[in-house]
Design an enzyme around this catalytic site. Sequence first.
Site, PDB file in Angstrom:
ATOM      1  N   GLU A 198      66.514  -2.183 -24.748  1.00  0.00           N
ATOM      2  CA  GLU A 198      65.133  -2.076 -25.245  1.00  0.00           C
ATOM      3  C   GLU A 198      64.190  -2.207 -24.062  1.00  0.00           C
ATOM      4  OE1 GLU A 198      62.918  -4.752 -25.109  1.00  0.00           O
ATOM      5  OE2 GLU A 198      64.372  -6.119 -24.221  1.00  0.00           O
ATOM      6  N   PHE A 199      63.019  -1.580 -24.202  1.00  0.00           N
ATOM      7  CA  PHE A 199      62.030  -1.644 -23.120  1.00  0.00           C
ATOM      8  C   PHE A 199      60.696  -2.159 -23.646  1.00  0.00           C
ATOM      9  CE2 PHE A 199      65.000   1.880 -22.339  1.00  0.00           C
ATOM     10  CZ  PHE A 199      65.558   1.459 -21.136  1.00  0.00           C
ATOM     11  N   LEU A 200      60.749  -2.893 -24.759  1.00  0.00           N
ATOM     12  CA  LEU A 200      59.465  -3.236 -25.380  1.00  0.00           C
ATOM     13  C   LEU A 200      58.685  -4.272 -24.587  1.00  0.00           C
ATOM     14  CD1 LEU A 200      59.607  -6.135 -27.136  1.00  0.00           C
ATOM     15  CD2 LEU A 200      60.951  -4.704 -28.631  1.00  0.00           C
ATOM     16  N   GLU A 258      55.747  -7.192 -24.600  1.00  0.00           N
ATOM     17  CA  GLU A 258      55.067  -8.110 -25.507  1.00  0.00           C
ATOM     18  C   GLU A 258      53.633  -7.612 -25.663  1.00  0.00           C
ATOM     19  OE1 GLU A 258      55.662 -12.252 -24.815  1.00  0.00           O
ATOM     20  OE2 GLU A 258      57.746 -11.946 -24.270  1.00  0.00           O
ATOM     21  N   CYS A 310      61.033 -11.890 -19.152  1.00  0.00           N
ATOM     22  CA  CYS A 310      61.899 -10.788 -18.701  1.00  0.00           C
ATOM     23  C   CYS A 310      61.898 -10.584 -17.199  1.00  0.00           C
ATOM     24  CB  CYS A 310      61.483  -9.497 -19.392  1.00  0.00           C
ATOM     25  SG  CYS A 310      61.917  -9.489 -21.131  1.00  0.00           S
ATOM     26  N   ALA A 317      46.524  -6.237  -8.855  1.00  0.00           N
ATOM     27  CA  ALA A 317      46.854  -7.388  -8.002  1.00  0.00           C
ATOM     28  C   ALA A 317      46.337  -8.674  -8.633  1.00  0.00           C
ATOM     29  CB  ALA A 317      46.227  -7.197  -6.630  1.00  0.00           C
ATOM     30  N   LEU A 369      49.547  -1.737 -10.915  1.00  0.00           N
ATOM     31  CA  LEU A 369      49.030  -1.987  -9.562  1.00  0.00           C
ATOM     32  C   LEU A 369      47.855  -2.956  -9.641  1.00  0.00           C
ATOM     33  CD1 LEU A 369      49.093   1.456  -7.682  1.00  0.00           C
ATOM     34  CD2 LEU A 369      50.639  -0.486  -7.415  1.00  0.00           C
TER      35      LEU A 369
HETATM   36  C1  UDX Z   1      58.472  -6.311 -19.434  1.00  0.00           C
HETATM   37  C2  UDX Z   1      58.696  -4.782 -19.334  1.00  0.00           C
HETATM   38  O1  UDX Z   1      57.440  -4.126 -19.153  1.00  0.00           O
HETATM   39  C3  UDX Z   1      59.389  -4.274 -20.585  1.00  0.00           C
HETATM   40  O2  UDX Z   1      59.638  -2.896 -20.467  1.00  0.00           O
HETATM   41  C4  UDX Z   1      60.687  -5.041 -20.743  1.00  0.00           C
HETATM   42  O3  UDX Z   1      61.361  -4.622 -21.886  1.00  0.00           O
HETATM   43  C5  UDX Z   1      60.436  -6.533 -20.788  1.00  0.00           C
HETATM   44  O4  UDX Z   1      59.710  -6.943 -19.645  1.00  0.00           O
HETATM   45  P1  UDX Z   1      56.705  -7.877 -20.668  1.00  0.00           P
HETATM   46  O5  UDX Z   1      57.497  -9.053 -20.193  1.00  0.00           O
HETATM   47  O6  UDX Z   1      56.196  -7.863 -22.063  1.00  0.00           O
HETATM   48  O7  UDX Z   1      57.560  -6.531 -20.495  1.00  0.00           O
HETATM   49  O8  UDX Z   1      55.457  -7.785 -19.684  1.00  0.00           O
HETATM   50  P2  UDX Z   1      54.750  -6.694 -18.777  1.00  0.00           P
HETATM   51  O9  UDX Z   1      53.662  -6.044 -19.518  1.00  0.00           O
HETATM   52  O10 UDX Z   1      55.735  -5.844 -18.082  1.00  0.00           O
HETATM   53  O11 UDX Z   1      54.068  -7.677 -17.710  1.00  0.00           O
HETATM   54  C6  UDX Z   1      54.868  -8.575 -16.934  1.00  0.00           C
HETATM   55  C7  UDX Z   1      54.030  -9.445 -16.049  1.00  0.00           C
HETATM   56  O12 UDX Z   1      53.483  -8.695 -14.979  1.00  0.00           O
HETATM   57  C8  UDX Z   1      52.838 -10.151 -16.711  1.00  0.00           C
HETATM   58  O13 UDX Z   1      52.809 -11.488 -16.253  1.00  0.00           O
HETATM   59  C9  UDX Z   1      51.640  -9.366 -16.223  1.00  0.00           C
HETATM   60  O14 UDX Z   1      50.479 -10.157 -16.174  1.00  0.00           O
HETATM   61  C10 UDX Z   1      52.108  -8.972 -14.825  1.00  0.00           C
HETATM   62  N1  UDX Z   1      51.451  -7.767 -14.293  1.00  0.00           N
HETATM   63  C11 UDX Z   1      51.608  -6.574 -14.929  1.00  0.00           C
HETATM   64  C12 UDX Z   1      50.699  -7.843 -13.119  1.00  0.00           C
HETATM   65  O15 UDX Z   1      50.559  -8.921 -12.520  1.00  0.00           O
HETATM   66  N2  UDX Z   1      50.123  -6.698 -12.631  1.00  0.00           N
HETATM   67  C13 UDX Z   1      50.259  -5.503 -13.226  1.00  0.00           C
HETATM   68  O16 UDX Z   1      49.713  -4.519 -12.708  1.00  0.00           O
HETATM   69  C14 UDX Z   1      51.024  -5.424 -14.425  1.00  0.00           C
END
Ligand code: UDX
Length: 437
Positions: A150-152, A154, A262, A254, A252
């Site tokens: 799965e790639f969902l 949150e 995950c 920052a 991207l």
């Molecule tokens: C992630 C993957 O995106 C998803 O496909 C996988 O199934 C599970 O892990 P999720 O954990 O819900 O999903 O969060 P995501 O939206 O990927 O963000 C992860 C973290 O990165 C967050 O703490 C977010 O704040 C941070 N983030 C995201 C950044 O710091 N900068 C960004 O540009 C994007």
Amino acid sequence: MTLKISVIGTGYLGATHAACMSSLGFEVIGIDIDPAKIASLASGTIPFYEPGLQELLQVELASGRLSFSANFHEISDCDLHFICVGTPQVKDGLAADLTYVFGAIAAIAPIIKAGSLVVGKSTVPVGTAAKLRSKLLAINPEADLAWNPEFLREGFAVEDTLKPNRLVVGVTNDRAEGLLREVYAKNLAEETPWVVADLPTAELVKVAANSFLATKISFINAMAEVCEAAGGDVTVLAKAIGYDPRIGSRFLQAGIGFGGGCLPKDIRAFMARAQELGAEQALEFLREIDSINVRARTRMIDLVRKDLSEDLRGRKIAVLGAAFKPDSDDVRDSPALDIAAQIQAAGALVTVHDPKAIENARRRFPVLNFTEEINECVVGADLVLHLTEWKLYREIDPAELLKLVSNPIIIDGRNALDRDRWRAAGWKFRALGRSNI
Ligand code: UDX
């Protein structure tokens, strides 16, 4: 005849998958070893926050297609069994704890009917699916096992489950693929890309995708460090490179980096598994990705010290945001909460606000002060930290907030606030990766 589906493990992933499968018209039973979780779901309440899921759960329960039980025997006549149990990081290392996936297979193998297909969705180290398949077949030679990562995300769990941008199925035969095609017939009709792989590749797709995302975030945070040193602005840099379609502008942003259940654990488990396989050199860069990510938190605290004083004892700090990202109440490895706790440990008086994650945050760090009112959070503050980019923080009127604080300094840890607006209202505005003069 409609397929009957079981979902083993009704946490975040399983509860969403069960409700979504039911909404596609299948008869679904969700199973969990935690009776409290089952009771909550069966009564129509999700034990966490996820936009749209509670409503979907209630509609599906009312339809009669969806049910929940703690009794594994109720799944014996299902055609497919989705394994959605957790694979957290082990307590004494970087690897993933596989107790729950192996436990689930051991529990269902003797009771599932001949011809049924077990489908793994949990994130596992490469090689796990083949081991699970042998265990399953040793007990139940007429069953089969496939992998369907799965790639969902949150905050978008329902949307990502019902309308995934791709479907990946790891199978060892055509029959398994055929059954999965039946499950995902609606997506296939909508031309969702369908990738058929062997078991190890299907397992790897998930961790490779998360490693890539983590790399993108740490890349821009590394650029933020350079921008700070050189007097540049990482938000402008990100925008400029993002226009190149080969790079793309997403992920991207920052700031204080990635957290959650995950990305951090998946890249660590991937490194641990590569070492077992003798391929550790190939993933050596992930160690650096992890370090850059953890360093972003320290850099944030350095900024606080620079703006207040080395000694934070007795200083009042307001923290906006505790969840690891907006639209979630998840605080697992949350950079926001980690920073709040570190500042508190340094002697500061920290008050944390979050619209959804207060309860979870309090459970993890009971020593912090929490409030559900932004005004109460910032009153008398020597400094305000913006650490989770909830929409409601962007809607704050900086002029009104200024009246409540002792010292109008805000540090934007997510590069999401409008700097000019805050400055125009009289605030000293700081952010990671932007020239902080
Ligand atoms: C992630 C993957 O995106 C998803 O496909 C996988 O199934 C599970 O892990 P999720 O954990 O819900 O999903 O969060 P995501 O939206 O990927 O963000 C992860 C973290 O990165 C967050 O703490 C977010 O704040 C941070 N983030 C995201 C950044 O710091 N900068 C960004 O540009 C994007």
